[in-house]
Design a protein around this motif. Structure first.
Motif, PDB file in Angstrom:
ATOM      1  N   LEU A  37      -2.877  10.211  -4.914  1.00 30.16           N
ATOM      2  CA  LEU A  37      -3.050  10.035  -3.424  1.00 30.16           C
ATOM      3  C   LEU A  37      -2.425   8.799  -3.185  1.00 30.16           C
ATOM      4  CD1 LEU A  37      -4.402  11.523  -1.161  1.00 30.16           C
ATOM      5  CD2 LEU A  37      -6.622  10.067  -1.705  1.00 30.16           C
ATOM      6  N   ALA A  38      -2.644   7.643  -3.764  1.00 31.33           N
ATOM      7  CA  ALA A  38      -2.253   6.298  -3.438  1.00 31.33           C
ATOM      8  C   ALA A  38      -0.815   6.286  -3.252  1.00 31.33           C
ATOM      9  CB  ALA A  38      -2.760   5.178  -4.652  1.00 31.33           C
ATOM     10  N   LYS A  39      -0.251   6.921  -4.221  1.00 31.08           N
ATOM     11  CA  LYS A  39       1.316   7.001  -3.885  1.00 31.08           C
ATOM     12  C   LYS A  39       1.963   7.743  -2.899  1.00 31.08           C
ATOM     13  CE  LYS A  39       2.629   6.821  -8.928  1.00 31.08           C
ATOM     14  NZ  LYS A  39       3.170   7.500 -10.172  1.00 31.08           N
ATOM     15  N   SER A  40       1.333   8.733  -2.570  1.00 32.23           N
ATOM     16  CA  SER A  40       1.670   9.483  -1.469  1.00 32.23           C
ATOM     17  C   SER A  40       1.210   9.044  -0.031  1.00 32.23           C
ATOM     18  CB  SER A  40       1.076  10.980  -1.328  1.00 32.23           C
ATOM     19  OG  SER A  40      -0.247  11.020  -1.260  1.00 32.23           O
ATOM     20  N   GLU A  41       0.249   8.069   0.137  1.00 35.50           N
ATOM     21  CA  GLU A  41      -0.409   7.388   1.462  1.00 35.50           C
ATOM     22  C   GLU A  41       0.271   6.204   1.654  1.00 35.50           C
ATOM     23  OE1 GLU A  41      -2.127   8.946   3.586  1.00 35.50           O
ATOM     24  OE2 GLU A  41      -2.003  10.908   2.459  1.00 35.50           O
ATOM     25  N   LYS A  42       0.976   5.648   0.606  1.00 38.12           N
ATOM     26  CA  LYS A  42       1.789   4.289   0.732  1.00 38.12           C
ATOM     27  C   LYS A  42       0.855   3.315   1.529  1.00 38.12           C
ATOM     28  CE  LYS A  42       5.890   5.936   0.287  1.00 38.12           C
ATOM     29  NZ  LYS A  42       6.109   6.624  -0.827  1.00 38.12           N
ATOM     30  N   GLY A  43      -0.167   2.675   0.745  1.00 35.49           N
ATOM     31  CA  GLY A  43      -1.002   1.713   1.132  1.00 35.49           C
ATOM     32  C   GLY A  43      -2.259   1.981   1.717  1.00 35.49           C
ATOM     33  N   ASP A  44      -2.661   2.972   2.217  1.00 42.05           N
ATOM     34  CA  ASP A  44      -4.001   3.214   2.898  1.00 42.05           C
ATOM     35  C   ASP A  44      -4.958   3.623   1.996  1.00 42.05           C
ATOM     36  OD1 ASP A  44      -2.835   2.606   5.381  1.00 42.05           O
ATOM     37  OD2 ASP A  44      -2.538   4.737   5.859  1.00 42.05           O
ATOM     38  N   VAL A  45      -4.672   3.804   0.783  1.00 41.37           N
ATOM     39  CA  VAL A  45      -5.604   4.613  -0.318  1.00 41.37           C
ATOM     40  C   VAL A  45      -5.845   3.409  -1.426  1.00 41.37           C
ATOM     41  CG1 VAL A  45      -5.848   6.105  -1.786  1.00 41.37           C
ATOM     42  CG2 VAL A  45      -4.845   6.808   0.481  1.00 41.37           C
ATOM     43  N   ASP A  46      -7.030   3.252  -1.801  1.00 45.07           N
ATOM     44  CA  ASP A  46      -7.001   2.442  -3.050  1.00 45.07           C
ATOM     45  C   ASP A  46      -6.435   2.970  -4.152  1.00 45.07           C
ATOM     46  OD1 ASP A  46      -8.818   0.324  -2.031  1.00 45.07           O
ATOM     47  OD2 ASP A  46     -10.620   1.944  -1.952  1.00 45.07           O
ATOM     48  N   LYS A  47      -5.844   2.210  -5.042  1.00 48.05           N
ATOM     49  CA  LYS A  47      -4.982   2.812  -6.180  1.00 48.05           C
ATOM     50  C   LYS A  47      -5.831   3.155  -7.257  1.00 48.05           C
ATOM     51  CE  LYS A  47      -1.096   0.095  -5.119  1.00 48.05           C
ATOM     52  NZ  LYS A  47      -0.208  -0.990  -5.122  1.00 48.05           N
ATOM     53  N   LYS A  48      -7.040   2.816  -7.480  1.00 49.82           N
ATOM     54  CA  LYS A  48      -8.014   3.404  -8.499  1.00 49.82           C
ATOM     55  C   LYS A  48      -9.303   3.772  -8.225  1.00 49.82           C
ATOM     56  CE  LYS A  48      -6.608   0.648 -12.412  1.00 49.82           C
ATOM     57  NZ  LYS A  48      -7.077  -0.038 -13.681  1.00 49.82           N
TER      58      LYS A  48
END
Length: 124
Positions: free
Chosen positions: A41-52
């Motif tokens: 999800l973090a890869k697809s949303e580009k910055g709006d999502v926590d990576k972990k």
């Protein structure tokens, strides 16, 4: 009397800690799957999502003695909405339940275990 009170508190803490041990495997399986989902999800949303996925910032509910695990947390950095993810544990593996009515399930079933790390004002 003070010693008796301290003993009761200590025993309560020990019993509470031990009660989660029997569901640790189910919880860990669901958390592992959620961690993978959160990274994608973090890869697809580009910055709006926590990576972990941080289990210390999530509510964890176990149902039917470890058969179902529900994770409730805020996957987006600046969003107040709590998202619920349900997993069925079968053959020692967690399977995400897509299209599952999580909130309805939670309202109609009593949890076997719960760990609430979100504040009461965080949950919606």
């Amino acid at each position: 009397m003070k010693r008796l009170g301290l003993t009761i508190v200590a025993l309560t803490l020990i019993l509470a800690a031990c009660s989660s041990d029997k569901y640790t495997n189910s919880i860990d399986k669901a958390i592992d799957k959620q961690q993978i989902y959160q990274q994608k999800l973090a890869k697809s949303e580009k910055g709006d999502v926590d990576k972990k996925f941080d289990k210390n910032k999530a509510n964890i509910y176990v149902y039917e003695k470890g058969k179902y695990v529900v994770l409730a947390y805020k996957p987006l950095k600046d969003d107040d909405e709590v998202h619920h993810y349900a997993y069925r544990i079968k053959n020692n593996k967690a399977h995400y339940l897509s299209g599952f009515n999580v909130k309805g399930f939670m309202n109609n079933h009593k949890e076997s275990y719960k760990e609430e790390n979100l504040g009461s004002d965080d949950e919606s």
